[in-house]
Design an enzyme around this catalytic site. Sequence first.
Site, PDB file in Angstrom:
ATOM      1  N   LYS A 133     -42.310 -53.445   6.859  1.00 45.27           N
ATOM      2  CA  LYS A 133     -43.023 -52.510   5.968  1.00 45.27           C
ATOM      3  C   LYS A 133     -43.862 -53.245   4.918  1.00 45.27           C
ATOM      4  O   LYS A 133     -45.005 -52.893   4.680  1.00 45.27           O
ATOM      5  CB  LYS A 133     -42.021 -51.586   5.245  1.00 45.27           C
TER       6      LYS A 133
ATOM      7  N   ARG B  37     -35.773 -43.313   0.308  1.00 43.86           N
ATOM      8  CA  ARG B  37     -34.670 -43.861   1.088  1.00 43.86           C
ATOM      9  C   ARG B  37     -33.591 -42.800   1.364  1.00 43.86           C
ATOM     10  O   ARG B  37     -32.652 -43.079   2.096  1.00 43.86           O
ATOM     11  CB  ARG B  37     -33.965 -44.984   0.318  1.00 43.86           C
TER      12      ARG B  37
ATOM     13  N   ARG C 195     -35.827 -64.698   7.159  1.00 49.07           N
ATOM     14  CA  ARG C 195     -36.838 -64.351   6.156  1.00 49.07           C
ATOM     15  C   ARG C 195     -36.613 -65.102   4.847  1.00 49.07           C
ATOM     16  O   ARG C 195     -35.476 -65.319   4.427  1.00 49.07           O
ATOM     17  CB  ARG C 195     -36.774 -62.841   5.884  1.00 49.07           C
TER      18      ARG C 195
ATOM     19  N   ARG D 298     -33.238 -64.326  -0.243  1.00 47.85           N
ATOM     20  CA  ARG D 298     -32.793 -63.310  -1.201  1.00 47.85           C
ATOM     21  C   ARG D 298     -31.274 -63.179  -1.185  1.00 47.85           C
ATOM     22  O   ARG D 298     -30.646 -63.353  -0.151  1.00 47.85           O
ATOM     23  CB  ARG D 298     -33.412 -61.952  -0.829  1.00 47.85           C
TER      24      ARG D 298
ATOM     25  N   ARG E  40     -26.706 -53.305   4.378  1.00 42.86           N
ATOM     26  CA  ARG E  40     -28.013 -52.644   4.236  1.00 42.86           C
ATOM     27  C   ARG E  40     -28.374 -51.865   5.495  1.00 42.86           C
ATOM     28  O   ARG E  40     -28.945 -50.778   5.418  1.00 42.86           O
ATOM     29  CB  ARG E  40     -29.112 -53.662   3.901  1.00 42.86           C
TER      30      ARG E  40
HETATM   31  P1  AMP Z   1     -35.929 -53.522  -0.119  1.00 43.95           P
HETATM   32  O1  AMP Z   1     -36.620 -54.755  -0.549  1.00 43.95           O
HETATM   33  O2  AMP Z   1     -36.841 -52.344   0.018  1.00 43.95           O
HETATM   34  O3  AMP Z   1     -35.062 -53.715   1.112  1.00 43.95           O
HETATM   35  O4  AMP Z   1     -34.914 -53.140  -1.312  1.00 43.95           O
HETATM   36  C1  AMP Z   1     -33.922 -54.030  -1.764  1.00 43.95           C
HETATM   37  C2  AMP Z   1     -32.807 -53.238  -2.458  1.00 43.95           C
HETATM   38  O5  AMP Z   1     -33.333 -52.516  -3.582  1.00 43.95           O
HETATM   39  C3  AMP Z   1     -32.128 -52.188  -1.593  1.00 43.95           C
HETATM   40  O6  AMP Z   1     -31.097 -52.727  -0.776  1.00 43.95           O
HETATM   41  C4  AMP Z   1     -31.601 -51.222  -2.653  1.00 43.95           C
HETATM   42  O7  AMP Z   1     -30.461 -51.753  -3.302  1.00 43.95           O
HETATM   43  C5  AMP Z   1     -32.730 -51.222  -3.679  1.00 43.95           C
HETATM   44  N1  AMP Z   1     -33.761 -50.183  -3.393  1.00 43.95           N
HETATM   45  C6  AMP Z   1     -35.068 -50.398  -3.069  1.00 43.95           C
HETATM   46  N2  AMP Z   1     -35.717 -49.251  -2.883  1.00 43.95           N
HETATM   47  C7  AMP Z   1     -34.813 -48.264  -3.084  1.00 43.95           C
HETATM   48  C8  AMP Z   1     -34.875 -46.839  -3.058  1.00 43.95           C
HETATM   49  N3  AMP Z   1     -35.998 -46.179  -2.758  1.00 43.95           N
HETATM   50  N4  AMP Z   1     -33.728 -46.154  -3.321  1.00 43.95           N
HETATM   51  C9  AMP Z   1     -32.579 -46.791  -3.656  1.00 43.95           C
HETATM   52  N5  AMP Z   1     -32.447 -48.120  -3.697  1.00 43.95           N
HETATM   53  C10 AMP Z   1     -33.563 -48.868  -3.437  1.00 43.95           C
END
Ligand code: AMP
Length: 221
Positions: free
Chosen positions: A13, A88, A127, A162, A173
């Site tokens: 994404k 999400r 990654r 990360r 996740r």
């Molecule tokens: P991502 O980089 O999008 O995978 O996000 C990393 C982490 O941030 C996720 O595992 C969640 O803990 C938090 N996070 C990011 N976007 C959201 C969202 N829209 N709703 C809830 N938690 C989020």
Amino acid sequence: MRIVLLGAPGAGKGTVAKLLTEYDGSVQISTGDILRSAVKQGTELGLKAKTYMEKGELVPDDLILEIIEERIKAPDCEKGFIFDGFPRTINQAQRLKELLKSMNLKLDAVINLDVPKEVILDRLTTRRTCSNPDCQEIYNIKSKPPSPDGRCLKCGWPVIQREDETEEAITKRLEVYNEKTAPLIKYYMEEGLLHNIRSLSSEEIVKEIIKILSESGNKTC
Ligand code: AMP
């Protein structure tokens, strides 16, 4: 364009969103990037979000909606926005719909990046991300390595793995994705907005999205 990119963590994404911003001036809104930056800077938002993120759990919807409302009202969002990692949950999607309605806006399309599970797992473990909160460029030790001494090719900051990309956090996740986020595919199908894309190449995906938007009459395409 005003679109949502759906897909499991590691579906691509972020990469696709960055490519799309070059297309018509729409901005990428990645809630993950915003939260990581807040954690790094130790802001109140960062302190609230940190423990959820480290465990691979979702940050509460109220916090996320506050971030989104403030972000999409900023002047640079006038040309459009590409949501990456938001919504999400069904609740976030419903609240987004209300928020956009109150601003006289609506989504043009929701794109689901449909990537096989083995590819996702391989991508997430290989990654790496630039540690500069203002850059967060994504690398892959196999297909897009950083400099030989592990630095970002764009800004020179160290490129890191990360904290939520350990095997344990990745498993969590993906579980959270299947339970809370995957139901959005059905939700947006019923809203008549969903388009499924199976390609693995970011360039192909971008072309496909532009085609979908021009066919649906988006004036900026
Ligand atoms: P991502 O980089 O999008 O995978 O996000 C990393 C982490 O941030 C996720 O595992 C969640 O803990 C938090 N996070 C990011 N976007 C959201 C969202 N829209 N709703 C809830 N938690 C989020």
